[in-house]
Design a protein around this motif. Structure first.
Motif, mmCIF file in Angstrom:
data_model
loop_
_atom_site.group_PDB
_atom_site.id
_atom_site.type_symbol
_atom_site.label_atom_id
_atom_site.label_comp_id
_atom_site.label_asym_id
_atom_site.label_seq_id
_atom_site.Cartn_x
_atom_site.Cartn_y
_atom_site.Cartn_z
ATOM 1 N N ALA A 10 0.823 -1.208 0.000
ATOM 2 C CA ALA A 10 0.000 0.000 0.000
ATOM 3 C C ALA A 10 0.860 1.262 0.000
ATOM 4 N N ASP A 11 2.051 1.171 0.581
ATOM 5 C CA ASP A 11 2.981 2.308 0.593
ATOM 6 C C ASP A 11 3.769 2.429 -0.707
ATOM 7 N N GLY A 12 3.570 1.496 -1.632
ATOM 8 C CA GLY A 12 4.250 1.564 -2.921
ATOM 9 C C GLY A 12 5.669 1.045 -2.912
ATOM 10 N N VAL A 13 6.039 0.284 -1.875
ATOM 11 C CA VAL A 13 7.412 -0.212 -1.763
ATOM 12 C C VAL A 13 7.622 -1.498 -2.558
ATOM 13 N N LEU A 14 6.594 -2.349 -2.602
ATOM 14 C CA LEU A 14 6.748 -3.661 -3.217
ATOM 15 C C LEU A 14 5.482 -4.075 -3.940
ATOM 16 N N ASP A 15 5.607 -5.154 -4.719
ATOM 17 C CA ASP A 15 4.470 -5.793 -5.371
ATOM 18 C C ASP A 15 4.340 -7.197 -4.805
ATOM 19 N N ARG A 16 3.123 -7.552 -4.381
ATOM 20 C CA ARG A 16 2.892 -8.879 -3.838
ATOM 21 C C ARG A 16 2.825 -9.913 -4.957
#
Length: 269
Positions: free
Chosen positions: A56-62
């Motif tokens: 949600a913070d834009g750090v990673l993609d699940r």
């Protein structure tokens, strides 16, 4: 003399644990829940919540079973091979079985390097069918070579650091002399109808392999439909078929159909 005190168990705060996750991703590019659970001594359910927050913070993609770093430099960052192999294992295994099932006894088949294509090799051994195999992946060559029914040709070259993949001019030259029945290829990313890789040499080898077979099949799990990487390989339109899993986004599935590709979707229990 006093006896040594037992080591205290340090419980990380959620923010500290997430910082550790981000650090792990920056070093490896990709991560599985199992790796994080071992490294951080935290439960899988807790880590899933951490990954949701970081996504949600834009750090990673699940992805199924893990996560991928989401940063500008990720386009040139190649995940650690062990981490990459452990991402989406059930999907890759199902894709491998589907790809192997389509092969016919006696065919000549080019096996690209990578964890998904390795699953095809494992499934081929289970089928016990005779093949002529060509590959630039030493691990795949060794596995296929364990069958007396499979004749293996290895495209020689320079071993890429930290992997089982042979690269360089020798591989490109060898590929130019081959015309196989089928190519089985993976990719780092599929974006807007374009395949891409993080490394120029990897992309060059894949382009050469594209010219080495009559029928070309792309093997990618749903997580590979993601932002474009550094080097272009080719377009989706250059393939005859795509084998993927049921988690593929609807828009991507529609694009594959419009491109005229034969699409096989595998289900994962």
């Amino acid at each position: 003399m006093t006896s040594p005190q037992p080591l205290a168990i340090v419980t990380l705060l959620p923010s500290q644990r997430r910082d550790r996750i981000v650090d792990f991703l920056r070093r490896h590019g990709a991560v599985t829940l199992q790796q994080l659970a071992q490294a951080l001594d935290a439960s899988v359910s807790t880590l899933r919540r951490d990954l949701d927050v970081l996504e949600a913070d834009g750090v990673l993609d699940r992805t199924h079973g893990g996560a991928l770093l989401r940063q500008q430099h990720y386009s040139t960052f190649e995940p650690d091979p062990v981490a990459a192999a452990e991402l989406s294992p059930r999907e890759k295994r199902a894709i491998g079985y589907a790809a192997a099932a389509e092969l016919q006894p006696g065919q000549s088949v080019v096996f690209d390097s990578g964890s998904t294509v390795m699953e095809v090799a494992r499934a081929v051994l289970e089928r016990r069918i005779p093949l002529v195999a060509v590959t630039n992946d030493l691990a795949i060559a060794q596995l296929l070579g364990s069958s007396p029914q499979i004749r293996v040709h290895v495209l020689g070259g320079m071993l890429r650091a930290g992997s089982n993949t042979l690269m360089g001019d020798e591989v490109l030259t060898g590929a130019r002399h081959i015309r196989a029945d089928v190519l089985l290829m993976g990719a780092h990313a599929v974006t807007d109808g374009v395949l891409s890789e993080t490394d120029p040499e990897v992309a060059a080898v894949k382009r050469a392999l594209m010219q080495a077979a009559h029928t070309k099949r792309l093997l990618v799990d749903a997580s590979k439909f993601r932002p474009r990487a550094f080097m272009t390989i080719c377009t989706l339109a250059e393939f005859d078929a795509v084998i993927t899993d049921s988690g593929i986004p609807a828009a991507e599935l529609d694009a594959l159909g419009k491109a005229g590709l034969q699409v096989t979707q595998v289900s994962v229990a």
